[in-house]
Design a protein around this motif. Structure first.
Motif, PDB file in Angstrom:
ATOM      1  N   ARG A 108     -70.557  17.074 -38.728  1.00  0.00           N
ATOM      2  CA  ARG A 108     -69.211  16.487 -38.743  1.00  0.00           C
ATOM      3  C   ARG A 108     -68.715  16.068 -37.360  1.00  0.00           C
ATOM      4  N   GLN A 109     -69.286  16.650 -36.286  1.00  0.00           N
ATOM      5  CA  GLN A 109     -68.791  16.325 -34.950  1.00  0.00           C
ATOM      6  C   GLN A 109     -68.997  14.845 -34.628  1.00  0.00           C
ATOM      7  N   PHE A 110     -68.032  14.269 -33.948  1.00  0.00           N
ATOM      8  CA  PHE A 110     -68.045  12.869 -33.523  1.00  0.00           C
ATOM      9  C   PHE A 110     -68.004  11.899 -34.704  1.00  0.00           C
ATOM     10  N   LEU A 111     -67.533  12.372 -35.847  1.00  0.00           N
ATOM     11  CA  LEU A 111     -67.271  11.485 -36.976  1.00  0.00           C
ATOM     12  C   LEU A 111     -65.768  11.377 -37.204  1.00  0.00           C
ATOM     13  N   ILE A 122     -67.651  -2.601 -31.470  1.00  0.00           N
ATOM     14  CA  ILE A 122     -66.892  -1.911 -32.529  1.00  0.00           C
ATOM     15  C   ILE A 122     -65.823  -1.033 -31.901  1.00  0.00           C
ATOM     16  N   ASN A 123     -66.199  -0.327 -30.848  1.00  0.00           N
ATOM     17  CA  ASN A 123     -65.239   0.569 -30.202  1.00  0.00           C
ATOM     18  C   ASN A 123     -64.043  -0.200 -29.646  1.00  0.00           C
ATOM     19  N   LEU A 124     -64.307  -1.290 -28.952  1.00  0.00           N
ATOM     20  CA  LEU A 124     -63.215  -2.071 -28.372  1.00  0.00           C
ATOM     21  C   LEU A 124     -62.352  -2.713 -29.460  1.00  0.00           C
ATOM     22  N   PHE A 134     -76.012   8.156 -28.069  1.00  0.00           N
ATOM     23  CA  PHE A 134     -76.020   8.646 -29.448  1.00  0.00           C
ATOM     24  C   PHE A 134     -74.617   9.013 -29.910  1.00  0.00           C
ATOM     25  N   LEU A 135     -73.866   9.711 -29.052  1.00  0.00           N
ATOM     26  CA  LEU A 135     -72.503  10.090 -29.423  1.00  0.00           C
ATOM     27  C   LEU A 135     -71.626   8.857 -29.629  1.00  0.00           C
ATOM     28  N   ALA A 136     -71.761   7.880 -28.747  1.00  0.00           N
ATOM     29  CA  ALA A 136     -70.990   6.648 -28.895  1.00  0.00           C
ATOM     30  C   ALA A 136     -71.353   5.931 -30.189  1.00  0.00           C
ATOM     31  N   THR A 137     -72.632   5.936 -30.521  1.00  0.00           N
ATOM     32  CA  THR A 137     -73.085   5.291 -31.752  1.00  0.00           C
ATOM     33  C   THR A 137     -72.498   5.978 -32.976  1.00  0.00           C
ATOM     34  N   LYS A 138     -72.442   7.288 -32.945  1.00  0.00           N
ATOM     35  CA  LYS A 138     -71.898   8.042 -34.071  1.00  0.00           C
ATOM     36  C   LYS A 138     -70.411   7.721 -34.268  1.00  0.00           C
ATOM     37  N   ILE A 139     -69.671   7.638 -33.152  1.00  0.00           N
ATOM     38  CA  ILE A 139     -68.244   7.307 -33.246  1.00  0.00           C
ATOM     39  C   ILE A 139     -68.055   5.895 -33.789  1.00  0.00           C
ATOM     40  N   SER A 140     -68.823   4.943 -33.264  1.00  0.00           N
ATOM     41  CA  SER A 140     -68.662   3.567 -33.728  1.00  0.00           C
ATOM     42  C   SER A 140     -69.117   3.401 -35.174  1.00  0.00           C
ATOM     43  N   PHE A 141     -70.118   4.168 -35.599  1.00  0.00           N
ATOM     44  CA  PHE A 141     -70.544   4.094 -36.988  1.00  0.00           C
ATOM     45  C   PHE A 141     -69.402   4.475 -37.927  1.00  0.00           C
ATOM     46  N   ILE A 142     -68.745   5.594 -37.662  1.00  0.00           N
ATOM     47  CA  ILE A 142     -67.678   6.010 -38.577  1.00  0.00           C
ATOM     48  C   ILE A 142     -66.484   5.064 -38.488  1.00  0.00           C
ATOM     49  N   ASN A 143     -66.284   4.437 -37.341  1.00  0.00           N
ATOM     50  CA  ASN A 143     -65.205   3.456 -37.247  1.00  0.00           C
ATOM     51  C   ASN A 143     -65.544   2.175 -38.000  1.00  0.00           C
ATOM     52  N   ALA A 144     -66.828   1.825 -38.041  1.00  0.00           N
ATOM     53  CA  ALA A 144     -67.235   0.700 -38.894  1.00  0.00           C
ATOM     54  C   ALA A 144     -66.994   1.040 -40.360  1.00  0.00           C
ATOM     55  N   MET A 145     -67.258   2.297 -40.725  1.00  0.00           N
ATOM     56  CA  MET A 145     -66.989   2.739 -42.086  1.00  0.00           C
ATOM     57  C   MET A 145     -65.486   2.705 -42.388  1.00  0.00           C
ATOM     58  N   ALA A 146     -64.665   2.932 -41.363  1.00  0.00           N
ATOM     59  CA  ALA A 146     -63.214   2.869 -41.549  1.00  0.00           C
ATOM     60  C   ALA A 146     -62.779   1.471 -41.982  1.00  0.00           C
ATOM     61  N   ASP A 147     -63.382   0.447 -41.365  1.00  0.00           N
ATOM     62  CA  ASP A 147     -63.051  -0.921 -41.777  1.00  0.00           C
ATOM     63  C   ASP A 147     -63.459  -1.160 -43.225  1.00  0.00           C
TER      64      ASP A 147
END
Length: 449
Positions: free
Chosen positions: A261-264, A304-306, A224-237
């Motif tokens: 807000r954590q992990f975003l 997304i993370n990589l 779940f935490l990894a998904t949250k990080i990758s979600f906001i990074n997808a939003m960054a693109d």
């Protein structure tokens, strides 16, 4: 020295596997009032721990080790027979990713159980803390009880954050027990409550459940935490494509109490020895169980993370005008996160290596991790001080958000670099402040900032 006077003075624990998890757990259990013997096959590691030198940097850990060793209630050995004097045996062995595969490599865990079996006594409790695929606990319980039918097994997953691991052990936000059904499970949970008496008395939620749920709790939390990080990074693109600001977007999302807000924190993405390998192992185990389709999204989370690392390299190459050869690039940060010297799967180091491979004059600095960089990547140049790293730099990359880097003075820094160009790989700086000081500021997902 931290002590909890209410702990049972006669409760003796063994901790099998004294890497990062085991060293923290052993020292913390002594701080809670127990007597502990730490056991590991790595003689050099045991020697270091016996001198209060932990295998990885963790705030407060060296102090706790020193206190425990000085009290006489903590010792370390390579002799598995030392477990015979303990009543509770914590399995803290690493479960890395299999070479050439995604699943967890359980060879070291199985070897630890094999070494422990001859020394188990009736009434002993074996407690797994390692992150394992679901089904591992039931399998290990069968092995244990085939040798000592009066011994029992519980699974007590760890939820440690590097840089906060001691605090997370002494004052966890929840405690999970996976235990068998019936009286045996009740007795195992009661014994674990004695071990964690202070946290239980302080009102920490305790979830006592079955083996599978306990195993899944750790894997699901990391996924779940990894998904949250990758979600906001997808939003960054998407922000880069539209002129949006991913930091402001994350702030807006974080005010929604359902999201938080954590992990975003958008940026270079996650690394380290846990999240990347754990989500891959989670998916691999789901596929073995025929449930892979339900977790197929984790492949995209990983991808997304990589991709963040590739995107950062693209930004750096653009900042060099597409000609990085010979350009001096100062990389601030080597550890995968601040507060640690852990460089396992470090996004910062991967970016540094990619830029060095195309001819850039890359120099890396870090407050804690340089010795590990020199040991594992001797081909990379390092600088022991920040001044040495940034002097004459044509590009600065902030890749690990250590406080001393986040708090840098852009006005003073401009005087020592050749070109005032910075890429904020962690979205940790104030773009307006740096631009006002004459810097070209770039970051992932800050197209409109």
């Amino acid at each position: 020295m931290i002590n909890f006077d209410g702990a049972d003075d006669d409760l003796v624990l063994s901790v099998i596997g004294c890497g990062y998890l085991g060293a923290v757990h052993a020292a913390s259990m002594v701080a809670l009032g127990h007597t502990v013997v730490g056991i590991d096959v790595d003689r050099a590691k045991i020697t270091g721990l016996g001198r209060a030198r932990p295998p990885l940097y963790e705030p407060r850990l060296a102090e706790l080790l020193s206190d425990g060793l000085g009290s006489g209630r903590l010792r370390f050995t390579t002799d598995p027979a030392a477990a015979h004097g303990a009543t509770v045996h914590f399995l803290c062995v690493g479960t890395p990713q299999q070479p050439g595969g995604a699943a967890a490599d359980l060879r070291h865990l199985d070897a630890a159980v094999t070494a422990l079996l001859p020394y188990l006594k009736p009434g002993d409790l074996v407690v797994g803390k390692s992150t394992v695929p679901v089904g591992t606990a039931a399998r290990l319980r069968a092995r244990i009880r085939s040798v000592e039918p009066a011994a029992e097994l519980a699974w007590n997953p760890e939820f440690l954050r590097e840089g906060h691991a001691v605090a997370d052990t002494l004052a966890p936000d929840r405690i999970v027990y996976g235990v068998p059904g019936g009286p045996a499970g009740i007795a195992a949970a009661d014994l674990l409550n004695r071990i964690y008496a202070k946290a239980v008395a302080d009102g920490t939620p305790v979830i006592s459940t079955d083996y599978a749920t306990a195993e899944l709790t750790k894997a699901a939390a990391n996924a779940f935490l990894a998904t949250k990080i990758s979600f906001i990074n997808a939003m960054a693109d998407l922000c880069d494509a539209t002129g949006g600001d991913v930091v402001r977007l994350a702030d807006a999302l974080g005010h929604d109490r359902r999201i938080g807000r954590q992990f975003l924190g958008a940026g270079l993405g996650f690394g380290g020895g846990c999240l990347p390998k754990d989500i891959r192992a989670f998916l691999a185990r789901a596929e073995e169980l025929g449930a892979g389709a339900s977790l197929a999204f984790l492949r995209e989370v990983d991808a997304i993370n990589l991709h963040r690392r590739a995107r950062l390299v693209e930004l750096a190459l653009a900042a060099c005008g597409g000609a990085p050869a010979g350009k001096r690039i100062a990389v601030l940060g080597a550890a995968f996160k601040p507060g640690s010297d852990d460089i396992r799967d470090s996004p910062a180091l991967e970016v540094a290596e990619r830029l060095a491979s195309v001819g850039a004059d890359v120099v890396i600095t870090d407050p804690r991790a340089l010795d590990r960089v020199v040991e594992t990547r001797p081909h990379l140049a390092v600088a022991c001080t920040l001044d040495e790293a940034i002097g004459g730099a044509e590009l600065i990359l902030l890749l690990t958000e250590w406080p001393e880097y986040v708090e840098l003075d852009p006005v003073a820094l401009r005087e020592v670099v050749d070109r005032a160009v910075i890429i904020d790989g962690r979205n940790a700086l104030d773009p307006a402040r740096w631009r006002a000081a004459g810097w070209s500021y770039r970051a992932l997902g800050r197209g409109g900032s």
